[in-house]
Write a protein that holds these residues in place. Sequence first.
Motif, PDB file in Angstrom:
ATOM      1  N   GLU A   1       0.840  -1.204   0.000  1.00  0.00           N
ATOM      2  CA  GLU A   1       0.000   0.000   0.000  1.00  0.00           C
ATOM      3  C   GLU A   1       0.871   1.249   0.000  1.00  0.00           C
TER       4      GLU A   1
ATOM      5  N   SER B   1       3.706   1.791  -1.216  1.00  0.00           N
ATOM      6  CA  SER B   1       4.365   2.055  -2.492  1.00  0.00           C
ATOM      7  C   SER B   1       3.502   2.890  -3.412  1.00  0.00           C
ATOM      8  N   GLY B   2       2.166   2.766  -3.250  1.00  0.00           N
ATOM      9  CA  GLY B   2       1.245   3.505  -4.108  1.00  0.00           C
ATOM     10  C   GLY B   2       1.188   2.986  -5.531  1.00  0.00           C
ATOM     11  N   LEU B   3       1.784   1.815  -5.767  1.00  0.00           N
ATOM     12  CA  LEU B   3       1.867   1.273  -7.129  1.00  0.00           C
ATOM     13  C   LEU B   3       0.934   0.102  -7.367  1.00  0.00           C
ATOM     14  N   LEU B   4       0.301  -0.393  -6.308  1.00  0.00           N
ATOM     15  CA  LEU B   4      -0.528  -1.587  -6.422  1.00  0.00           C
ATOM     16  C   LEU B   4      -1.951  -1.229  -6.031  1.00  0.00           C
TER      17      LEU B   4
ATOM     18  N   ASP C   1      -5.993  -4.991  -9.863  1.00  0.00           N
ATOM     19  CA  ASP C   1      -4.859  -5.267 -10.737  1.00  0.00           C
ATOM     20  C   ASP C   1      -4.751  -6.763 -11.001  1.00  0.00           C
TER      21      ASP C   1
ATOM     22  N   THR D   1       8.513  -8.901  -6.692  1.00  0.00           N
ATOM     23  CA  THR D   1       8.278  -7.902  -7.730  1.00  0.00           C
ATOM     24  C   THR D   1       7.135  -8.385  -8.612  1.00  0.00           C
TER      25      THR D   1
ATOM     26  N   THR E   1       4.415  -7.675 -11.752  1.00  0.00           N
ATOM     27  CA  THR E   1       4.019  -6.935 -12.944  1.00  0.00           C
ATOM     28  C   THR E   1       2.516  -7.116 -13.084  1.00  0.00           C
TER      29      THR E   1
END
Length: 498
Positions: free
Chosen positions: A75, A77-80, A84, A114, A116
Motif C-alpha cells: 500500500e 508504495s502507491g503502485l498496487l 490489478d 516484484t 508486474t
Amino acid sequence: MDFRTACEETKTGICLLQDGNQEPFKVRLHLAKDILMIQEQDVICVSGEPFYSGGGAEHNIPVVISKISKEQRAELSGLLFIGDAILQINGINVRKCRHEEVVQVLRNAGEEVTLTVSFLKRAPAFLKLPLNEDCACAPSDQSSGTSSPLCDSGLHLNYHPNNTDTLSCSSWPTSPGLRWEKRWCDLRLIPLLHSRFSQYLPGSDLCRQNAFQVIAVDGVCSGIIQCLSAEDCIDWLQAIASNISNLTKHNIKKINRNFPVNQQIVYMGWTEEREQDSLQDRMYTPKFLALRGSSLYKFMAPPVTTWDWTRAEKTFSVYEIMCKIFKDSDLLDRRKHCFGVQSESGEDLYFSVELESDLALWEKAFQTATFLEVERIQCKTYACVLESHLMGLTIDFSTGFVCFDAATKAVLWRYKFSQLKGSSDDGKSKIKFLFQNPDNKQIEAKELEFSNLFAVLHCIHSFFAAKVACLDPLYVGSQATASAAPTTSGTGKLKYTT
C-alpha cells in the motif's frame, strides 16, 4: 489514523453517476465534514482475506488482487491497486497459469516480491467470468428462487437465507475460510477544502437537470452526479456548499494567524468569470477570488503559499472598485446568481456563483472588507485639475471633502459628507459635485478633472458606505439602508440620495 474516521457524517444518499462515456450506474454519496465519498457496490473477501483473489487459466483471466493490507509495503508504495491482474511474479510469467500454480509461485517468491500487473476493468473480475457449461449453481432448497442482484452479470449465485449478501458459485475457485460479501466500496474521494461544484455544462450557461459535478482543488472530478429530483439536487448542493464554507472559514482563521491585522483574509471562494469576448468557445472560466487586506485578488487556483499571493492574475484595491449584485433583469444569460465588479480603470467584470447563499456570502464579505479598509486608511487624496491649476482632493472619513492647492496646500473649500446632495460626471475625467451651503442652503457646484475618474467615484462610494455602516453597524451585510449610500448609474456615474 484513517482521515475518514475523523470526519463527521452529514449526509448519505443514493444517486446515479455518469463517468466519462459509461452508462450511468448507481452509487452512494457519503458526505462528511471534509470529504465527499463516492461509493459503488462491490463484492469483497471478508474472511481469510488473501491479497490475491481467484482467477487463473482455468477461468480464462489472470489472478486478480482483491485486498491490500493497510500500512504494508504494497500500500505504501502507491503502485498496487485492488483490481490489478497479476501478470508476472519476480519475472516469471503467470498470465496463463492456473490459480493454484500462481499461489505456489507466490509462496516460493521469498520476502522481496516484484509484481508486474495490469488493471482490468472497474467491475469485479469474477463477475465477468464465463459460466462453465457444467456449472450447476441453482438456488438451494431454502431459496425463494430469485437470484442475487448481481446475477445480471451472468453468474448464477447461490441464495443464503441468513445472509443475502454472502455469495458463492461452483465456477468460482473455493478455498477454506473464504467468505465474500457485497459492500459499498470507495470509488472516488473528493477533498472538499477549496473544491468547487457546478450544475452547468463546463464553460456554458446551460444548467444540467438535477445533476452536478464536484471538482477537487487538484482537478479530480466526481463525474456527473444525477439526483432523483430537483429537491434532492438542491439539498446535496446546499450540504456540500455548507461544508466547503465551514472548511474555508476554518482555513482562513489558520492562515490569518500568520498575517498582520491590516492583511487579514475576509473571503475566499470559487466563482466563474464570464468572458468578455463573445466569440470564445467558453463563456465562463473558473476563477478563485480572495478579499485580503486592501485588495481583491483574482486567481486561477487557490493560493496555498505566501508566494502564491504575489502571483494573482489581477489585484484591485477594494475601496476603488464597485460591486453590484445583478437582478434578474440585469442578467446577461441563463445563469441566475451573478454579480459585477467595476475596476478602478472602468473595466467591467462579470461573475457567476452557484447558489443564492454564495451570492449573499460574497456581498457581505465585500461590504465588510471595504468598511474595514476605509476605517483603516481614514483618508485618500487624489490629484485633480481646477481651471488648469493642479489641485488635490482629499476624501476624509472624519471631515468629508477637502480641496486644496497642490503647490501651496491652501484649502479652497471644505464640505461634510452630509452636504453632498448630488453629482454627475462625463464618464471620462470630469466630476461635478453639488454641495449645499450650510448657511444660506444654496447649492454650490464644484467641478474637478481627474486622470483616474472611476477610482475616485468608487472611493467616494466606499467612504459613503463605510460612513453609513459606522452609524448603523447593521448596514454591513444588509441593504436596508442602501438608499443612503451613493449608487452607480449609467456608465459608472454616481448618484447620491438623502
